[in-house]
Motif scaffolding. Structure first.
Motif, PDB file in Angstrom:
ATOM      1  N   GLU A   1       0.845  -1.198   0.000  1.00 49.23           N
ATOM      2  CA  GLU A   1       0.000   0.000   0.000  1.00 49.23           C
ATOM      3  C   GLU A   1       0.882   1.251   0.000  1.00 49.23           C
ATOM      4  O   GLU A   1       1.779   1.381   0.820  1.00 49.23           O
ATOM      5  N   LYS A   2       0.599   2.148  -0.947  1.00 53.90           N
ATOM      6  CA  LYS A   2       1.422   3.352  -1.094  1.00 53.90           C
ATOM      7  C   LYS A   2       0.965   4.467  -0.158  1.00 53.90           C
ATOM      8  O   LYS A   2      -0.227   4.727  -0.039  1.00 53.90           O
ATOM      9  N   VAL A   3       1.937   5.092   0.468  1.00 50.78           N
ATOM     10  CA  VAL A   3       1.668   6.165   1.425  1.00 50.78           C
ATOM     11  C   VAL A   3       2.267   7.463   0.904  1.00 50.78           C
ATOM     12  O   VAL A   3       3.429   7.504   0.488  1.00 50.78           O
ATOM     13  N   LEU A   4       1.465   8.507   0.917  1.00 51.46           N
ATOM     14  CA  LEU A   4       1.909   9.835   0.498  1.00 51.46           C
ATOM     15  C   LEU A   4       2.024  10.698   1.756  1.00 51.46           C
ATOM     16  O   LEU A   4       1.038  10.896   2.474  1.00 51.46           O
TER      17      LEU A   4
ATOM     18  N   TRP B   1      -2.911   5.787   1.212  1.00 52.65           N
ATOM     19  CA  TRP B   1      -2.985   6.567   2.453  1.00 52.65           C
ATOM     20  C   TRP B   1      -2.284   7.898   2.291  1.00 52.65           C
ATOM     21  O   TRP B   1      -1.272   7.991   1.591  1.00 52.65           O
ATOM     22  N   VAL B   2      -2.801   8.919   2.967  1.00 48.22           N
ATOM     23  CA  VAL B   2      -2.146  10.226   2.995  1.00 48.22           C
ATOM     24  C   VAL B   2      -1.839  10.555   4.456  1.00 48.22           C
ATOM     25  O   VAL B   2      -2.746  10.589   5.294  1.00 48.22           O
ATOM     26  N   LEU B   3      -0.552  10.754   4.743  1.00 50.46           N
ATOM     27  CA  LEU B   3      -0.153  11.169   6.094  1.00 50.46           C
ATOM     28  C   LEU B   3       0.178  12.652   6.059  1.00 50.46           C
ATOM     29  O   LEU B   3       1.110  13.069   5.374  1.00 50.46           O
ATOM     30  N   TRP B   4      -0.617  13.452   6.782  1.00 56.16           N
ATOM     31  CA  TRP B   4      -0.302  14.872   6.947  1.00 56.16           C
ATOM     32  C   TRP B   4       0.635  15.003   8.131  1.00 56.16           C
ATOM     33  O   TRP B   4       0.285  14.613   9.244  1.00 56.16           O
ATOM     34  N   LEU B   5       1.828  15.515   7.865  1.00 55.61           N
ATOM     35  CA  LEU B   5       2.841  15.609   8.914  1.00 55.61           C
ATOM     36  C   LEU B   5       3.411  17.026   8.902  1.00 55.61           C
ATOM     37  O   LEU B   5       4.062  17.429   7.936  1.00 55.61           O
ATOM     38  N   ASP B   6       3.156  17.791   9.959  1.00 54.60           N
ATOM     39  CA  ASP B   6       3.624  19.179   9.993  1.00 54.60           C
ATOM     40  C   ASP B   6       5.149  19.259  10.024  1.00 54.60           C
ATOM     41  O   ASP B   6       5.811  18.390  10.590  1.00 54.60           O
TER      42      ASP B   6
ATOM     43  N   LYS C   1      -7.318   7.927   4.850  1.00 54.50           N
ATOM     44  CA  LYS C   1      -7.452   7.019   3.696  1.00 54.50           C
ATOM     45  C   LYS C   1      -7.584   7.895   2.456  1.00 54.50           C
ATOM     46  O   LYS C   1      -8.386   8.842   2.438  1.00 54.50           O
ATOM     47  N   ALA C   2      -6.825   7.584   1.428  1.00 57.24           N
ATOM     48  CA  ALA C   2      -6.809   8.439   0.226  1.00 57.24           C
ATOM     49  C   ALA C   2      -8.212   8.606  -0.359  1.00 57.24           C
ATOM     50  O   ALA C   2      -8.553   9.668  -0.891  1.00 57.24           O
ATOM     51  N   ASP C   3      -9.047   7.571  -0.226  1.00 53.43           N
ATOM     52  CA  ASP C   3     -10.403   7.658  -0.783  1.00 53.43           C
ATOM     53  C   ASP C   3     -11.269   8.710  -0.093  1.00 53.43           C
ATOM     54  O   ASP C   3     -12.225   9.205  -0.683  1.00 53.43           O
ATOM     55  N   VAL C   4     -10.949   9.048   1.150  1.00 53.94           N
ATOM     56  CA  VAL C   4     -11.686  10.109   1.852  1.00 53.94           C
ATOM     57  C   VAL C   4     -11.433  11.439   1.129  1.00 53.94           C
ATOM     58  O   VAL C   4     -12.352  12.221   0.888  1.00 53.94           O
ATOM     59  N   HIS C   5     -10.173  11.674   0.754  1.00 57.16           N
ATOM     60  CA  HIS C   5      -9.849  12.881  -0.016  1.00 57.16           C
ATOM     61  C   HIS C   5     -10.459  12.798  -1.421  1.00 57.16           C
ATOM     62  O   HIS C   5     -11.012  13.778  -1.913  1.00 57.16           O
ATOM     63  N   ARG C   6     -10.363  11.632  -2.032  1.00 55.96           N
ATOM     64  CA  ARG C   6     -10.925  11.486  -3.389  1.00 55.96           C
ATOM     65  C   ARG C   6     -12.430  11.726  -3.395  1.00 55.96           C
ATOM     66  O   ARG C   6     -13.003  12.154  -4.392  1.00 55.96           O
TER      67      ARG C   6
END
Length: 284
Positions: free
Chosen positions: A7-10, A123-128, A236-241
């Motif tokens: 699974e790819k993580v951004l 997946w998208v990880l928002w990291l400040d 989850k990337a689909d939440v953004h999509r």
């Protein structure tokens, strides 16, 4: 499990200043690099120019090094919107600049998201950019909960003068559960007004995840949230999509990351926090 499934993580980070501690912590993360893409957005300002230089240098070292240490892809964007010039901690957190500051942040986050999100991102990880310490298994830990949105609890290390020793204190108050008072305040506000958490002059009496940390508690304890901060949030990337982004305008009187949580919930997704799972903010 996510790594096993490839699974790819951004990992996305808005950068107004480059902290070497942030970068070193990022390099300590143990999720397989070939499955990790990075995305950064840097403001067009003096601080931004300096941050960009340092960031490019750090990236070059990794991406020209051993093949197994390289990230799968790295995107750097420059922010189109005007950046707030005054970036000291005190001025960034003044209540009167919050709406403008956070609207700018929301626009930056959306630009970064829409530019960097790929068709195969899971997946998208928002990291400040000022998160300087996390468990090395941050990605695996957050993904393992398999939730649409899950936020770590952001604390800060500091020297406690009274105890004469290193200590920790809550930092991010944007992870919260809505209160009757918060709903009542929203009802009485003009359409273009926003509620900003953590200010005495705007007491919402919301339940703040920051106050629920238990040093003896289970790291995997979940609590359902209505608002999130941006320190370390796995989505989850689909939440953004599906359309959940960071509103740069008042959305039910919320903006940016808290507005994002509201939007995700309006789309039918649950939002969670991990009160006993700590990440640490830089101490200026």
């Amino acid at each position: 499990m996510a790594a096993y499934n490839k699974e790819k993580v951004l990992i996305l980070t808005p950068v107004s200043r480059f902290y070497n501690e942030y970068w070193q912590n990022l390099l300590r993360l143990t999720y397989p690099r070939e499955l990790v893409e990075l995305g950064f957005i840097v403001p067009r300002s003096k601080d931004g120019d300096l941050a960009l230089k340092k960031l490019e240098k750090a990236i070059k070292q990794v991406q020209t090094g051993k093949k197994e240490n390289r990230f799968s892809k790295i995107t750097i964007l420059r922010q189109d919107t005007e950046s707030l010039q005054e970036q000291s901690e005190k001025s960034r957190h003044a209540l009167k600049v919050q709406k403008e500051r956070r609207a700018n942040m929301a626009l930056a986050r959306n630009s970064l998201l829409f530019s960097a999100l790929g068709p195969y991102t899971s997946w998208v990880l928002w990291l400040d950019s000022d998160i300087v310490e996390t468990p090395p298994t941050l990605v695996q830990d957050l993904v393992s909960h398999d939730k649409p949105v899950v936020s770590a609890n952001c604390y800060q290390r500091y020297y406690n003068e009274e105890k004469k020793e290193q200590d920790i204190r809550p930092y991010d108050y944007n992870n919260w559960v809505e209160s009757e008072q918060g709903l009542k305040m929203a009802e009485e506000m003009a359409d273009d007004e926003i509620i900003v958490e953590g200010y005495a002059e705007m007491a919402t009496y919301r339940v703040l995840m920051a106050h629920f940390y238990d040093s003896n508690g289970d790291q995997n304890t979940l609590m359902e949230l209505d608002g999130v901060g941006g320190a370390a949030v796995m989505v989850k990337a689909d939440v953004h999509r599906d359309g959940a982004m960071f509103p740069p305008f008042p959305f039910y009187h919320l903006i940016e990351t808290e507005g994002f949580a509201k939007m995700a919930k309006r789309l039918g997704y649950q939002v969670f926090g991990l009160p006993n799972y700590l990440v640490y903010h830089y101490n200026e």
